[in-house]
Design a protein around this motif. Sequence first.
Motif, PDB file in Angstrom:
ATOM      1  N   MET A  33     -39.248 -22.333  -8.209  1.00 52.17           N
ATOM      2  CA  MET A  33     -39.272 -21.455  -9.372  1.00 52.17           C
ATOM      3  C   MET A  33     -38.385 -20.230  -9.163  1.00 52.17           C
ATOM      4  O   MET A  33     -37.719 -19.782 -10.101  1.00 52.17           O
ATOM      5  CB  MET A  33     -40.706 -21.034  -9.692  1.00 52.17           C
ATOM      6  CG  MET A  33     -41.540 -22.183 -10.216  1.00 52.17           C
ATOM      7  SD  MET A  33     -43.247 -21.748 -10.507  1.00 52.17           S
ATOM      8  CE  MET A  33     -43.117 -21.034 -12.137  1.00 52.17           C
ATOM      9  N   VAL A  38     -37.028 -25.142 -11.065  1.00 52.78           N
ATOM     10  CA  VAL A  38     -38.132 -25.447 -11.976  1.00 52.78           C
ATOM     11  C   VAL A  38     -38.257 -24.253 -12.917  1.00 52.78           C
ATOM     12  O   VAL A  38     -38.307 -23.103 -12.474  1.00 52.78           O
ATOM     13  CB  VAL A  38     -39.451 -25.671 -11.205  1.00 52.78           C
ATOM     14  CG1 VAL A  38     -40.614 -25.819 -12.167  1.00 52.78           C
ATOM     15  CG2 VAL A  38     -39.341 -26.890 -10.316  1.00 52.78           C
ATOM     16  N   ASP A  39     -38.281 -24.537 -14.207  1.00 52.97           N
ATOM     17  CA  ASP A  39     -38.365 -23.480 -15.219  1.00 52.97           C
ATOM     18  C   ASP A  39     -39.710 -22.760 -15.113  1.00 52.97           C
ATOM     19  O   ASP A  39     -40.752 -23.384 -14.960  1.00 52.97           O
ATOM     20  CB  ASP A  39     -38.206 -24.104 -16.607  1.00 52.97           C
ATOM     21  CG  ASP A  39     -38.151 -23.064 -17.699  1.00 52.97           C
ATOM     22  OD1 ASP A  39     -37.734 -21.926 -17.410  1.00 52.97           O
ATOM     23  OD2 ASP A  39     -38.527 -23.402 -18.841  1.00 52.97           O
ATOM     24  N   ARG A  40     -39.677 -21.437 -15.219  1.00 54.82           N
ATOM     25  CA  ARG A  40     -40.908 -20.648 -15.147  1.00 54.82           C
ATOM     26  C   ARG A  40     -41.799 -20.868 -16.367  1.00 54.82           C
ATOM     27  O   ARG A  40     -42.964 -20.505 -16.345  1.00 54.82           O
ATOM     28  CB  ARG A  40     -40.582 -19.169 -15.012  1.00 54.82           C
ATOM     29  CG  ARG A  40     -39.979 -18.823 -13.689  1.00 54.82           C
ATOM     30  CD  ARG A  40     -39.726 -17.325 -13.588  1.00 54.82           C
ATOM     31  NE  ARG A  40     -39.030 -16.999 -12.377  1.00 54.82           N
ATOM     32  CZ  ARG A  40     -39.632 -16.647 -11.250  1.00 54.82           C
ATOM     33  NH1 ARG A  40     -40.929 -16.591 -11.209  1.00 54.82           N
ATOM     34  NH2 ARG A  40     -38.927 -16.365 -10.185  1.00 54.82           N
ATOM     35  N   ASN A  42     -42.489 -23.889 -17.500  1.00 53.06           N
ATOM     36  CA  ASN A  42     -43.061 -25.220 -17.357  1.00 53.06           C
ATOM     37  C   ASN A  42     -44.578 -25.104 -17.213  1.00 53.06           C
ATOM     38  O   ASN A  42     -45.084 -24.506 -16.261  1.00 53.06           O
ATOM     39  CB  ASN A  42     -42.450 -25.904 -16.139  1.00 53.06           C
ATOM     40  CG  ASN A  42     -42.848 -27.345 -16.010  1.00 53.06           C
ATOM     41  OD1 ASN A  42     -43.848 -27.778 -16.560  1.00 53.06           O
ATOM     42  ND2 ASN A  42     -42.055 -28.091 -15.263  1.00 53.06           N
ATOM     43  N   GLU A  43     -45.310 -25.690 -18.157  1.00 51.91           N
ATOM     44  CA  GLU A  43     -46.765 -25.543 -18.179  1.00 51.91           C
ATOM     45  C   GLU A  43     -47.442 -26.174 -16.958  1.00 51.91           C
ATOM     46  O   GLU A  43     -48.407 -25.624 -16.426  1.00 51.91           O
ATOM     47  CB  GLU A  43     -47.336 -26.151 -19.459  1.00 51.91           C
ATOM     48  CG  GLU A  43     -46.974 -25.382 -20.699  1.00 51.91           C
ATOM     49  CD  GLU A  43     -47.587 -25.988 -21.945  1.00 51.91           C
ATOM     50  OE1 GLU A  43     -48.651 -26.629 -21.829  1.00 51.91           O
ATOM     51  OE2 GLU A  43     -46.999 -25.813 -23.017  1.00 51.91           O
ATOM     52  N   ALA A  45     -46.119 -26.575 -13.952  1.00 47.68           N
ATOM     53  CA  ALA A  45     -45.841 -25.732 -12.791  1.00 47.68           C
ATOM     54  C   ALA A  45     -46.708 -24.474 -12.815  1.00 47.68           C
ATOM     55  O   ALA A  45     -47.222 -24.052 -11.772  1.00 47.68           O
ATOM     56  CB  ALA A  45     -44.366 -25.360 -12.757  1.00 47.68           C
TER      57      ALA A  45
END
Length: 98
Positions: A33, A38-40, A42-43, A45
């Motif tokens: 992150m 990984v996109d911040r 992203n639910e 994650a």
Amino acid sequence: MHFLLYPIFQISDIVLNLIYYVVLIDLILNWLMNFNIVDRGNEIAIKVVRLTNSILYPIYSRIRRVLRPINGLDFSPLVLILAISFAKNLLFSLYKML
């Protein structure tokens, strides 16, 4: 007496392994992150990070009382991994002594 202690050693080993893998998941996901892999938003994650933080925050906070972050680097996961390794080695040697 030996057969009574075996389940205690097994449960302790399982708990230590689980904490170890939660620390690894937390470290890897935070790195991914922070480096925008990984996109911040992203639910999944976010849920995993919340779960790992809820498990590890009480442990990390005790380590951080003694060892403060140095230049923004938090060494509490490393200390926890070393402590888990030490505890597992201690449990194994105690089990072998019985």
